[in-house]
Scaffold this motif. Structure first.
Motif, short mmCIF file in Angstrom:
data_model
loop_
_atom_site.label_atom_id
_atom_site.label_comp_id
_atom_site.label_asym_id
_atom_site.label_seq_id
_atom_site.Cartn_x
_atom_site.Cartn_y
_atom_site.Cartn_z
N SER A 26 37.24 32.16 12.56
CA SER A 26 38.28 32.36 11.56
C SER A 26 38.97 33.70 11.80
O SER A 26 38.42 34.58 12.48
CB SER A 26 37.69 32.34 10.15
N GLN A 27 40.14 33.87 11.22
CA GLN A 27 40.87 35.12 11.36
C GLN A 27 40.05 36.28 10.80
O GLN A 27 39.96 37.35 11.40
CB GLN A 27 42.22 35.03 10.65
N ARG A 28 39.44 36.06 9.64
CA ARG A 28 38.63 37.11 9.01
C ARG A 28 37.43 37.49 9.88
O ARG A 28 37.14 38.66 10.08
CB ARG A 28 38.16 36.64 7.63
N MET A 29 36.73 36.50 10.42
CA MET A 29 35.55 36.78 11.24
C MET A 29 35.95 37.47 12.53
O MET A 29 35.26 38.38 13.00
CB MET A 29 34.77 35.50 11.52
N ARG B 299 36.40 44.81 14.75
CA ARG B 299 36.18 46.14 14.18
C ARG B 299 34.79 46.67 14.50
O ARG B 299 34.61 47.83 14.85
CB ARG B 299 36.36 46.12 12.66
N GLY B 300 33.79 45.81 14.37
CA GLY B 300 32.42 46.23 14.68
C GLY B 300 32.24 46.59 16.14
O GLY B 300 31.60 47.59 16.47
N ILE C 8 34.65 47.87 22.72
CA ILE C 8 36.01 47.47 23.02
C ILE C 8 36.97 48.57 22.55
O ILE C 8 36.61 49.40 21.72
CB ILE C 8 36.41 46.12 22.35
N THR C 9 38.17 48.54 23.12
CA THR C 9 39.22 49.45 22.65
C THR C 9 40.33 48.62 22.05
O THR C 9 40.53 47.46 22.42
CB THR C 9 39.81 50.30 23.79
N TYR D 183 43.30 44.18 22.87
CA TYR D 183 41.87 44.52 22.87
C TYR D 183 41.35 44.40 24.29
O TYR D 183 41.74 43.49 25.03
CB TYR D 183 41.10 43.57 21.95
N GLU D 184 40.46 45.33 24.65
CA GLU D 184 39.93 45.35 26.01
C GLU D 184 38.51 45.91 25.97
O GLU D 184 38.18 46.73 25.11
CB GLU D 184 40.83 46.24 26.87
#
Length: 147
Positions: A63-66, A72-73, A80-81, A94-95
């Motif tokens: 999902s978008q939220r997950m 973020r985590g 990741i950046t 994101y990378e």
């Protein structure tokens, strides 16, 4: 391997001695990288940087939220950046970081192992569920102990 066999693989002997704070810290790290969605995000980013919607399209069922929470985590943990480009609308890529790339070998090994053993595990579960012990009762796939 017989029950009397006591020789463990060398990798087991190399495990650090558990310390209360060390175990907690290790558990938190393993919770992050062992999370279902983190594994798929890391595997997807192994093929290069991705935008949010590209990740969402490539990771079936997230999902978008997950996806937001997991990204973020992973960013918080330095795996990741997140690069924001000043365009309209803003572009965000994101990378994997260098540390994140060091996870590729174990993550891909775990994903491949799970994929290769899906059927064997399903067969084992089915055998287990079909043959409860005499003092146990099977109700809707859950084995309960009789008293």
């Amino acid at each position: 391997m017989s029950p009397s066999h006591s020789r463990l693989p060398d990798a087991v002997h190399a495990l650090p001695k558990p310390e209360p704070e060390g175990c907690r810290a290790t558990r938190l790290i393993l919770d992050r990288i062992g999370d279902k969605w983190s594994l798929y995000i890391i595997a997807t980013l192994s093929r290069g940087s991705r935008r949010f919607n590209e990740l969402k399209r490539e990771i079936d069922g997230i999902s978008q939220r997950m996806l937001t929470l997991t990204l973020r985590g992973l960013e918080r943990d330095g795996l990741i950046t997140r690069m924001v480009y000043p365009t309209i609308p803003p572009r965000v890529d994101y990378e994997l970081t260098g540390m994140g790339r060091t996870l590729l070998q174990p993550v891909m090994a775990l994903l491949n192992w799970a994929d290769e053993n899906q059927q064997a595990i399903e067969d084992a579960r089915q055998r287990f569920d079909e043959e409860p012990e005499p003092e146990q009762v099977l109700i809707k796939g859950v084995v309960y102990q009789r008293r």
